[in-house]
Design an enzyme around this catalytic site. Structure first.
Site, short mmCIF file in Angstrom:
data_model
loop_
_atom_site.label_atom_id
_atom_site.label_comp_id
_atom_site.label_asym_id
_atom_site.label_seq_id
_atom_site.Cartn_x
_atom_site.Cartn_y
_atom_site.Cartn_z
N GLU A 60 24.27 35.42 -25.53
CA GLU A 60 23.37 35.88 -24.47
C GLU A 60 23.46 37.38 -24.23
O GLU A 60 22.45 38.02 -23.92
CB GLU A 60 23.64 35.11 -23.18
CG GLU A 60 23.01 33.71 -23.12
CD GLU A 60 23.74 32.68 -23.96
OE1 GLU A 60 24.84 32.98 -24.45
OE2 GLU A 60 23.20 31.56 -24.14
N HIS A 129 23.92 23.49 -15.13
CA HIS A 129 22.59 23.60 -15.74
C HIS A 129 21.48 23.40 -14.71
O HIS A 129 20.37 23.02 -15.05
CB HIS A 129 22.40 22.57 -16.86
CG HIS A 129 23.22 22.83 -18.09
ND1 HIS A 129 24.58 22.69 -18.12
CD2 HIS A 129 22.86 23.24 -19.33
CE1 HIS A 129 25.03 22.99 -19.34
NE2 HIS A 129 23.99 23.33 -20.08
#
Ligand SMILES: Cc1ncc(C[n+]2csc(CCOP(=O)(O)OP(=O)(O)O)c2C)c(N)n1
Ligand SMILES: [Mg+2]
Lengths: 325, 332
Positions: A60, A129
Site C-alpha cells: 500500500e 475490514h
C-alpha cells in the site's frame, strides 16, 4: 438511460475518464486481470491493458507513493486501497506525503491523485475490514474527501475527483454495491462541496451520508406518517463541506440531527455540529444531536453489528425526541 | 561538462579525470554552503533543526553528474547537497532555510524540504524512506511515456530498514522501472551505528532479494561514485530496470544541529577526515598536473557562496497571508 448498480458504475466512470484522458491510469492490488476484489474494476484491464491498469504487489505504501510521484510528473493516477482500513498501513503516504507535498514545496507540484477505498460496516467483514475510515482524514488539510451514497453521485464524484488537480479520497461504501440508479449526462460533473437535498421538510434537518443517508430517508418516511416533517441532506463530500446547505435548512427547521455510522469522537458529525452551533447559535430551538455508532470497534456477529449501526427505528425515536424537546 | 569514464571501473586511483574541476567545484559549493548553514544556526539566525552532509559530498555530486536535466532526484532532510548538485540555485536554497519569500518553497518547507522541481529535484523528505515510492512514481511516468528519463532516490543506511524501502525496490523491479536506489551509507542512523540496527555488513546485498543488481562503491571517491551511477543510469535508460547502489561514506558532523556526536569511538572521525572526499580529489588533481589549482576552485566557490548568502539575506520575509496558499490548487 440504463439502470446500473453502485458496484458496476465504478468501472464505467473509470473507463470514461480513461477514454477522455490518456494520462489517467489505475493501480492497485488485483484491480487488473482479476477485475478487483469487489469486481469494481472488471473489464478495464481488457480494454486498456497492463500499461494503464496495473496490478501491484501487496504494497500500500508503494501504491500511494507511486501515485504521488507519477502525479507530480504529469500523470493522473487512480490508486485503489482495497479496504479503507488498509489506509492504516500507508497512512504516512496519505497524511504526510499526499496531503502536504504541494504545500511544503510552495505550490511547485500538482497532485491529481484519486484514492479509492471500499468503506464501511454492515456487511459482516469484522473490525479490520469495516471501519468507516473517512473520519481518519478530517484533520489533514490538503486532502479532499468524497463519500458518494448513490449511483449517480458515485459516478459524478469519481469523474470530478479524477479531473481535480488536488488529491481526492473517494470512499465507496461496500454495503451499497447492490444499490441501483441511472447515469445520465447530468451526473457527469457533480462538484465537490455541493450537498444534495434528499427530501424537504420543516421540522428537523437530518444530515447523513452513504448507508446512513438511506436509513435517514427511510426514517423520514416513517416520521412523516406521524406528522413530523424532516429534511434529509447528503453533503456528498466531507472536504469541502457544504455548510451553507445545512445552515439554510436550519433557518427553516431550527433542529439538527446528524446520522453517522461512526463513533462520535473526532467524527465529521461532531465537527459539523460544532461549526453549526458556533456559527448559527441563535437558530437552534433544541440541542443538536449526533446519532452515531458505539465507541467500539465494529463487531462481527450479525446481531452485534446490527446493534452497532444506527438503525431506522433508532433514528425515528431519537429524532422524535428531538422534535418534541 | 561531462566526465569521460569507463563505466563502473574508474576511480581516483587512476588519477583525476578531465572535468574533475567541475566535480571539485560542486563539492566545495556544498561544503561551504553547509558550513555557512551551520554558522547561521549556531548564531541563532535560523530556527528548528538542520541535518548537514559535510564529508558526504562525493555521493550526491558523483550521482547527479551522471544525470541529465530531465532526470529526477528525490532525497532526504540531509539533502542540501543533493538538491544543489541537481542544479538548484544557492541563493534560493539559503533563502528557503532562512524562511524567506524568495526561498525555493517560498519559506513553507525549510531545511528539511528543499525542492526545486524546475531542475528535477522533486523533493527532500523528512519521513525516513517515504520518498522511495515517490521516485518509483516518477520512473513510472518516464516509462509510461517512453521518455527514457531516469529517477534517482538518495537515502541513508537507516532507511534500508523501513517498509517503504522494501515495497519500493520490489515494485520497481517487478515493473522494471528506470529508477536508481542510492544508499548514502554514513555509518549511522541518528545516534545508532549501523551494526547495532542492521544484521548484514553490505547493504547492497539486499538487492538480491529484489532481483536487481547491487553495487558497492567508495562513497568518498567522487569519480568512482560517478562511474557506478553512470552504469546504473545507462541500464535504467534502456529499460533494464532498477539498481541498488551502496556508497560508503561518513557524516563528519553530528546527526542534527544539537548533536555533538560524542558516541563516536575515538579515532573514527580522524580516520575518515584523512579520507575526506574533497582532499582526495584535490590531491589527485595536484598529482595529475593539468587541472586548475584546487585552491582556485575553492576560492571561486567561496565567493559564489558568499554572494548567494548576501542575496538571500536581502530577500523579504514571506507575506503572512501566503501561509493560506498552496494547500489546494483548485478551490476547496
Ligand atoms: C519514519 C521516521 N522515523 C524516524 C525518524 C527520525 N529520524 C530522523 S533521521 C533518522 C536517522 C535516519 O538514518 P539514515 O537513514 O541512515 O539517514 P542519515 O540521517 O544518516 O542521513 C531518524 C531515525 C524519521 N524522520 N522518520
Ligand atoms: Mg545514516
Amino acid at each position: 438511460m440504463t439502470q446500473i448498480n453502485y458496484r458496476k458504475v465504478i468501472a464505467v466512470a473509470i473507463a470514461d475518464a480513461m477514454r477522455a484522458d490518456p494520462d489517467v491510469f489505475l493501480i492497485g492490488e488485483d484491480v487488473g486481470a482479476a477485475g478487483g476484489a469487489f469486481k469494481t474494476t472488471a473489464g478495464l484491464f481488457e480494454e486498456f491493458g497492463p500499461r494503464r491498469v496495473r496490478d501491484t504487489p501487496i504494497s500500500e505504501q508503494a501504491i500511494v507513493g507511486t501515485a504521488i510521484g507519477a502525479a507530480m510528473t504529469g500523470l493522473r493516477p487512480i490508486a485503489e486501497i482495497m479496504f479503507a482500513d488498509f489506509a492504516g498501513v500507508c497512512f504516512d503516504q496519505l497524511a504526510n506525503q499526499l496531503a502536504k507535498y504541494r504545500y511544503m514545496t510552495g505550490g511547485q507540484v500538482r497532485l491529481p491523485v484519486t484514492v479509492r477505498m471500499a468503506n464501511g460496516a454492515g456487511a459482516g467483514f469484522a473490525a479490520q475490514h469495516s471501519q468507516p475510515a473517512e473520519n481518519w482524514f478530517l484533520n489533514i488539510p490538503g486532502l479532499k474527501i468524497a463519500v458518494p451514497g448513490t449511483v449517480e453521485d458515485l459516478y459524478g464524484l469519481l469523474r470530478t475527483a479524477i479531473a481535480d488537480d488536488d488529491p481526492v479520497l473517494v470512499f465507496e461504501h461496500k454495503n451499497l454495491f447492490a444499490l441501483k440508479g441511472e447515469v445520465s449526462a447530468d451526473t457527469l460533473a457533480i462538484p465537490l462541496g455541493k450537498a444534495t437535498v434528499v427530501r424537504e421538510g420543516t421540522d428537523v434537518t437530518i444530515v447523513a451520508i452513504q448507508q446512513m443517508r438511506h436509513r435517514a430517508a427511510e426514517a423520514a418516511d416513517q416520521l412523516a406518517a406521524e406528522g413530523i416533517s424532516a429534511t434529509v441532506i447528503d453533503p456528498r463530500t466531507l472536504v469541502p463541506f457544504d455548510d451553507e446547505a445545512v445552515a439554510d435548512s436550519l433557518r427553516r427547521t431550527h433542529r439538527l440531527a446528524v446520522v453517522q455510522e461512526a463513533p462520535h469522537g473526532g467524527s465529521w458529525g461532531a465537527s459539523l455540529v460544532a461549526r453549526m452551533t458556533a456559527d448559527n447559535f441563535t437558530l437552534f430551538d433544541a440541542p443538536p444531536l449526533v446519532i452515531g455508532a458505539d465507541e467500539t470497534p465494529v463487531p462481527y456477529s450479525p446481531g452485534l453489528e446490527d446493534a452497532w449501526l444506527p438503525s431506522v427505528s433508532r433514528i425515528v425515536s431519537e429524532v422524535r425526541k428531538l422534535v418534541t424537546w | 561538462m561531462p566526465v569521460e569514464l569507463s563505466p563502473a571501473t574508474a576511480s581516483l586511483a587512476g588519477g583525476a579525470p578531465e572535468g574533475a574541476a567541475d566535480l571539485l567545484r560542486q563539492m566545495w559549493r556544498i561544503r561551504l554552503f553547509e558550513n555557512t548553514v551551520m554558522d547561521l544556526f549556531t548564531r541563532g539566525l535560523v530556527r528548528g533543526s538542520t541535518h548537514l552532509c559535510q564529508g558526504q559530498e562525493a555521493v550526491s555530486v558523483g550521482a547527479c553528474a551522471a544525470l541529465r536535466p530531465s532526470d529526477t532526484m528525490t532525497c532526504t532532510y540531509r539533502g542540501h547537497g543533493a538538491v544543489i548538485a541537481k542544479g538548484a540555485p544557492l541563493d534560493a536554497c539559503f533563502g528557503e532555510i532562512l524562511g524567506r519569500a524568495g526561498g525555493l518553497c517560498g519559506g513553507k518547507g525549510g531545511s528539511m524540504h528543499l525542492t526545486d522541481v524546475s531542475v528535477g529535484a522533486l523533493g527532500s523528505n523528512a519521513i525516513v524512506g517515504a520518498h522511495l515510492p515517490i521516485s518509483v512514481g516518477a520512473a513510472l511516468t518516464s516509462s509510461y511515456h517512453g521518455r527514457g528519463d531516469v529517477s534517482v532516490a538518495i537515502f541513508g543506511d537507516g532507511a534500508t530498514n523501513i517498509g517503504a524501502f522494501h515495497e519500493s525496490l520490489n515494485m520497481a523491479s517487478v515493473w522494471r522501472l528506470p529508477v536508481v536506489f542510492l544508499i548514502e551509507n554514513n555509518q549511522y542512523g541518528e545516534y545508532s551505528p549501523l551494526r547495532s540496527t542492521t544484521p548484514i555488513d553490505r547493504l547492497a546485498d539486499r538487492a538480491a532479494g529484489y532481483g536487481m543488481p547491487g553495487e558497492y562503491v567508495d562513497g568518498n571517491d567522487v569519480v568512482a561514485v560517478h562511474a557506478v551511477m553512470e552504469a546504473a543510469v545507462a541500464r535504467a535508460r534502456v529499460g533494464q530496470g532498477p539498481t541498488l547502489i551502496e556508497a560508503d561514506t561518513y557524516r563528519q558532523v553530528g546527526h542534527s544541529r544539537s548533536d555533538p556526536a560524542t558516541y563516536r569511538p575515538a579515532g573514527e572521525l580522524d580516520r575518515w577526515l584523512a579520507r575526506d572526499p574533497i582532499t582526495l580529489l584535490s590531491d589527485a588533481m595536484r598529482a595529475g598536473g593539468a587541472h586548475p589549482p584546487p585552491e582556485d576552485v575553492e576560492r571561486e566557490a567561496a565567493a559564489e557562496v558568499d554572494a548567494a548568502l548576501r542575496r538571500a539575506m536581502d530577500m523579504p520575509e514571506p507575506d503572512p497571508a501566503s501561509r493560506l496558499r498552496d494547500v489546494y490548487g483548485a478551490a476547496a
